[in-house]
Design a protein around this motif. Structure first.
Motif, PDB file in Angstrom:
ATOM      1  N   ARG A  17      -2.414  -2.521  -8.401  1.00 39.11           N
ATOM      2  CA  ARG A  17      -1.975  -1.338  -7.658  1.00 39.11           C
ATOM      3  C   ARG A  17      -1.477  -0.250  -8.605  1.00 39.11           C
ATOM      4  NH1 ARG A  17       3.418   0.671  -7.487  1.00 39.11           N
ATOM      5  NH2 ARG A  17       4.012  -1.516  -7.597  1.00 39.11           N
ATOM      6  N   THR A  21      -2.811   3.563  -8.976  1.00 35.14           N
ATOM      7  CA  THR A  21      -1.958   4.672  -8.555  1.00 35.14           C
ATOM      8  C   THR A  21      -1.562   5.565  -9.730  1.00 35.14           C
ATOM      9  OG1 THR A  21       0.035   3.287  -8.743  1.00 35.14           O
ATOM     10  CG2 THR A  21      -1.026   3.397  -6.597  1.00 35.14           C
ATOM     11  N   SER A  25      -2.282   9.434  -9.756  1.00 32.04           N
ATOM     12  CA  SER A  25      -1.090  10.295  -9.752  1.00 32.04           C
ATOM     13  C   SER A  25      -1.107  11.283 -10.914  1.00 32.04           C
ATOM     14  CB  SER A  25       0.183   9.444  -9.821  1.00 32.04           C
ATOM     15  OG  SER A  25       0.334   8.652  -8.674  1.00 32.04           O
ATOM     16  N   ASN A 162       1.320   1.514  -1.069  1.00 31.21           N
ATOM     17  CA  ASN A 162       1.430   2.395  -2.244  1.00 31.21           C
ATOM     18  C   ASN A 162       0.100   3.054  -2.586  1.00 31.21           C
ATOM     19  OD1 ASN A 162       3.868   0.333  -4.027  1.00 31.21           O
ATOM     20  ND2 ASN A 162       4.143   1.910  -2.477  1.00 31.21           N
ATOM     21  N   ILE A 163      -0.985   2.303  -2.467  1.00 36.23           N
ATOM     22  CA  ILE A 163      -2.307   2.875  -2.753  1.00 36.23           C
ATOM     23  C   ILE A 163      -2.644   3.960  -1.733  1.00 36.23           C
ATOM     24  CG2 ILE A 163      -4.779   2.357  -2.686  1.00 36.23           C
ATOM     25  CD1 ILE A 163      -4.107  -0.334  -4.020  1.00 36.23           C
ATOM     26  N   GLU A 165      -0.477   5.794  -0.109  1.00 31.39           N
ATOM     27  CA  GLU A 165       0.369   6.940  -0.457  1.00 31.39           C
ATOM     28  C   GLU A 165      -0.291   7.769  -1.556  1.00 31.39           C
ATOM     29  OE1 GLU A 165       4.014   5.227  -1.733  1.00 31.39           O
ATOM     30  OE2 GLU A 165       4.921   5.203   0.258  1.00 31.39           O
ATOM     31  N   THR A 166      -0.776   7.100  -2.582  1.00 27.06           N
ATOM     32  CA  THR A 166      -1.378   7.793  -3.717  1.00 27.06           C
ATOM     33  C   THR A 166      -2.629   8.564  -3.307  1.00 27.06           C
ATOM     34  OG1 THR A 166      -0.544   6.052  -5.178  1.00 27.06           O
ATOM     35  CG2 THR A 166      -2.273   7.475  -6.047  1.00 27.06           C
TER      36      THR A 166
END
Length: 520
Positions: A17, A21, A25, A162-163, A165-166
């Motif tokens: 992850r 990310t 990012s 989290n992925i 979100e990215t």
């Protein structure tokens, strides 16, 4: 061995992850900087930078819930886990509302000549601040759900969220290139929306998956437990707020003395440090539940041993990337960002040095949390961290270079490490000599080898090829040095067992086939 396999699996999931990310990012930051420009990007980092800093605040508060859930998992007490979640959710709803109130009250004064923001951008800066204030509530209320996922060592769902979100943030960065309205305001609004989506995904999953996650207990308050949770979360909140206060306080001081261009450099430096710190933070997140459960089971020796392992490996996992980056920072920033704000190179280098110093005791922080006795620790460490602000004010007032602010940051991080050693010796009986034997003496030689290699490659002509050569040669020298000089015999044996266990599960492995067919 089962626990070690689970830690290895979770670490692998989180690293996958993290690599995804981090790459996305860094690219998204380049798009945002080009779309907004240095001034608006500096304003966003100054006013709405608390959104990014809330990741640290969120992590610290998550530790409170996760500590109690993991502790009672170690005791095999399901009823107490239910009570912990319900009371923790109630507590964090109250904390979220309180923080929103405080932020809105502070906002009444910040924009009245206090912050150095161009007059024609004041209205947009205020709008972003309100977005930030509203999303703080959702970020804080998500804490019990995140704590429950970590306590159950379910890193897969955390990685999925989290992925997502990215990817949403990348979509926002691309959309900025086509938005005709005020880009700064739209960026603040859309970024805030990502926090709300994350909260909903965490809450939905935990309510559906885990028995202890329900809201029925909100009407049955356990006052003694709530008091204990409040005290623990309160002191954790104090400690994390000191960290946020230092970061945002330094941003404000740089803004007052040097303007928004310095904020852009400082914001980029913080992002570089936070992205590289994911490597060690990922490992610590996988180890934390085991540290807490060991204390709950009454096995303090294992708890201390795991905290030392976390400190050493946390440093190595950051150093393997940070040291080459420190030496090659000018070229890396030039390749990453088309226009590099003034002082960004030295800011990035010094923040990485300070972060490396902090990593040497990162596992000790978890050990102190596991003991549950954190009041004195948070007061002393928090006060040390905030000492950075008056020291920085004096340095800037004396018209010393801006980078001296981050030199003081490194010195204070070193003092905080010494204080953590003292507290763990006093609270958990850890021998300082044991820390030096298992951590400091083990990281010294591999680190020296890595620095020496980077100094040698640094004599070549500065270009993109040199960066690749530096990273490759650094890896080739540092990783063997870690294995042969940085690991104890028991750690080498553990790595070998994990390797054998993973190999035995690969398709087509003969030993795995024999084992399966030998079962009745």
């Amino acid at each position: 061995m089962q626990a070690a396999n689970k830690v290895a699996l979770n670490t692998g999931i989180l690293y996958g992850r993290m690599l995804f990310t981090m790459a996305i990012s860094l690219y998204a930051t380049r798009l945002v900087l080009n779309a907004l420009g240095s001034t608006d990007y500096g304003i966003f980092n100054l006013v709405a930078g608390v959104i990014a800093m809330l990741s640290f605040l969120n992590a610290a508060m998550t530790t409170s819930t996760q500590r109690f859930l993991s502790y009672y998992q170690g005791k095999m007490d399901r009823e107490m886990q239910r009570k912990v979640f319900a009371n923790s959710l109630l507590l964090h709803i109250a904390i979220g509302l309180f923080l929103v109130l405080v932020l809105e009250l502070c906002g009444l004064f910040l924009f009245d000549g206090f912050l150095n923001i161009p007059l024609n951008r004041i209205a947009e800066a205020k709008t972003i601040y309100h977005f930030m204030s509203a999303t703080v509530f959702f970020t804080v209320v998500a804490v019990p759900f995140n704590g429950s996922l970590i306590a159950h060592e379910n890193m897969l769902w955390i990685a999925i969220v989290n992925i997502l979100e990215t990817l949403l943030k990348l979509a926002i960065a691309i959309a900025l290139l086509h938005i005709t309205k005020d880009k700064l305001t739209m960026y603040g609004l859309l970024t805030a929306g990502v926090s709300v989506v994350s909260f909903l995904l965490y809450a939905f999953y935990c309510f559906k998956k885990y028995d202890e996650c329900n809201i029925s207990g909100l009407t049955r308050v356990d006052r003694p437990l709530l008091k204990e949770l409040t005290s623990f979360a309160g002191w954790n909140l104090f400690g994390s707020l000191c960290g946020v206060g230092r970061s945002q306080g330094l941003a404000i001081l740089l803004n007052i003395f040097l303007g928004t261009i310095a904020n852009a450099a400082y914001g980029i430096a913080n992002q570089v440090a936070s992205q590289l710190s994911f490597f060690s933070a990922t490992m610590l997140r996988a180890l934390n539940p085991q540290i807490m459960k060991s204390e709950g089971q009454g096995d303090r020796d294992r708890m201390l041993r795991l905290s030392l392992i976390a400190s050493k490996f946390g440093f190595f996992l950051l150093a393997v990337f940070a040291i080459p980056c420190i030496f090659e920072m000018p070229v890396i920033l030039k390749l990453w960002l088309k226009n590099v704000p003034e002082s960004t190179v030295v800011f990035c280098r010094l923040i990485l040095v300070g972060t490396l110093i902090s990593q040497m005791t990162i596992g000790l922080q978890s050990a102190i949390q596991a003991t549950g006795n954190i009041k004195g620790y948070q007061v002393v460490i928090g006060s040390l961290i905030l000492l950075n602000l008056p020291v920085s004010y004096i340095l800037l007032y004396m018209r010393l270079p801006a980078y001296t602010v981050l030199v003081s940051f490194c010195v204070i991080e070193f003092l905080a490490c010494a204080a953590r050693l003292y507290f763990l010796k006093a609270k958990a009986g850890m021998q300082v000599g044991q820390y030096f034997d298992r951590v400091i003496f083990k990281i010294a030689l591999p680190t020296a080898i890595n620095i020496g290699v980077c100094m040698l490659t640094g004599r070549m002509h500065a270009d993109a090829w040199r960066v690749l050569i530096t990273v490759a040669v650094s890896f080739a020298a540092f990783l063997p040095a870690i294995y042969f000089a940085g690991l104890n015999d028991d750690e080498k044996e553990m790595i070998q067992r994990l390797k054998n266990s993973l190999l035995s599960k690969l398709p087509g492995n003969k030993s795995s086939f024999r084992l399966k067919n030998s079962n009745p």
